[in-house]
Motif scaffolding. Structure first.
Motif: not given
Length: 311
Positions: A200-220
């Motif tokens: 999961f790659l995101s160099p610019a993030l204004a915030g992290v909601g449930e959708a973003e956190l769900a993507c992160m939880r799938e990542a190694d």
């Protein structure tokens, strides 16, 4: 899958050429244990072997210097071009200006959302300029309206699958005001189809909601926005009253009831967690500082130019 961090700095890199803040000044005097950084960009390959193709994620203004420091991105003896395509995650100037350094290409494959394409053909018409030098093929990433994610493929990288995911962001200064921000900024999900491992790659993030956190939880492995240490880091560094939120970034430390990026990364459970896009005022640049030690204790790495990650 192999990643190479070409540049790990935020806009302007580190030290910033016209800045005399504490950190930039200390580095110039040789008093800060920190690495110089070019502006944020990453290259991804299936294996990173000689002759393998590479995908550029964002095109930094420092791209010629970054290619010069990366033999795998340089042309082969028969003139083969290892750079197969560019994916633009947003249209921030320091993520797109390097496109002009690719003007000698015969053909340039550029993957971007409709909003980013609109910016680069109107408000900041880099693609129009490039068309005078080489053929530019726009490959649309259909993130717009209610469409928040889209899978796509990169020719020449058949072992990797890609998905663009809309993430919260602030529009660049040059962008016109718009009511629909979907596609303003995307994160990139990459899966190695052989091992199943995910990035999961995101160099610019204004915030992290449930959708973003769900993507992160799938990542190694997560490689994510590390721009600011605190919400008021610029003020504390004597660089103005603008906050991290005003600049469109989630700081590492919690601010009031708002979790910070450290909280998010720990909640993700990802085996490997890396911060990139580091602002020149961020104290995590100091390898001997307490902020860097705090990250290390939490198992969070700080990217550096030339860093290699294998998944």
């Amino acid at each position: 899958m192999k990643l190479r961090v070409l540049g790990s700095g935020a806009g302007g890199g580190f030290p910033l050429w016209n800045c005399c803040c504490r950190q930039c000044s200390a580095w110039r005097r040789g008093e800060l244990d920190a690495s110089a950084r070019t502006q944020s960009s990453i290259a991804i390959s299936q294996d990173g072997r000689p002759g393998d193709g590479w995908l550029l994620v964002n095109a930094s203004p420092d791209l010629p210097q970054q290619i010069g420091a990366t033999p795998a991105l340089q042309p082969g003896q028969a003139g083969e071009q290892p750079i197969r395509a560019v994916v633009l995650l947003d249209s921030r100037l320091h993520h797109v200006a390097g496109l002009l350094s690719l003007r000698e290409s015969r053909e340039l494959e550029v993957y971007a959302t409709p909003l980013v394409f609109e910016d680069l053909t109107s408000e900041l018409p880099l693609l129009n300029v490039l068309e005078s030098y080489c053929r530019v093929r726009w490959r649309m990433l259909p993130i717009a309206g209610d469409t928040r994610s889209a899978a796509f493929e990169i020719p020449g990288l058949p072992a990797l699958s890609f998905a663009a995911v809309a993430v919260p962001a602030q529009a660049p200064r040059h962008a016109r005001l718009r009511s629909d921000a979907a596609g303003e900024c995307i994160a990139l999900q990459v899966q190695d189809l052989r091992s199943g491992r995910r990035l999961f790659l995101s160099p610019a993030l204004a915030g992290v909601g449930e959708a973003e956190l769900a993507c992160m939880r799938e990542a190694d492995c997560i490689v994510v926005d590390g721009t600011f240490w605190t919400e008021l880091g610029l003020r504390d560094a004597g660089l103005g009253a603008v906050s991290a939120s005003d600049k469109g970034h989630l700081p590492q430390r919690r601010h009031g009831e708002q979790p910070g990026m450290m909280d998010v990364l720990l909640a993700s459970g990802a085996p490997r967690k890396v911060l990139t896009h580091i602002h020149h005022s961020n104290p995590i640049l100091d390898r001997r500082g307490p902020q860097r030690r705090e990250l290390q204790e939490q198992g969070i790495e700080v990217a550096h130019d030339g860093m290699e990650i294998e998944l």
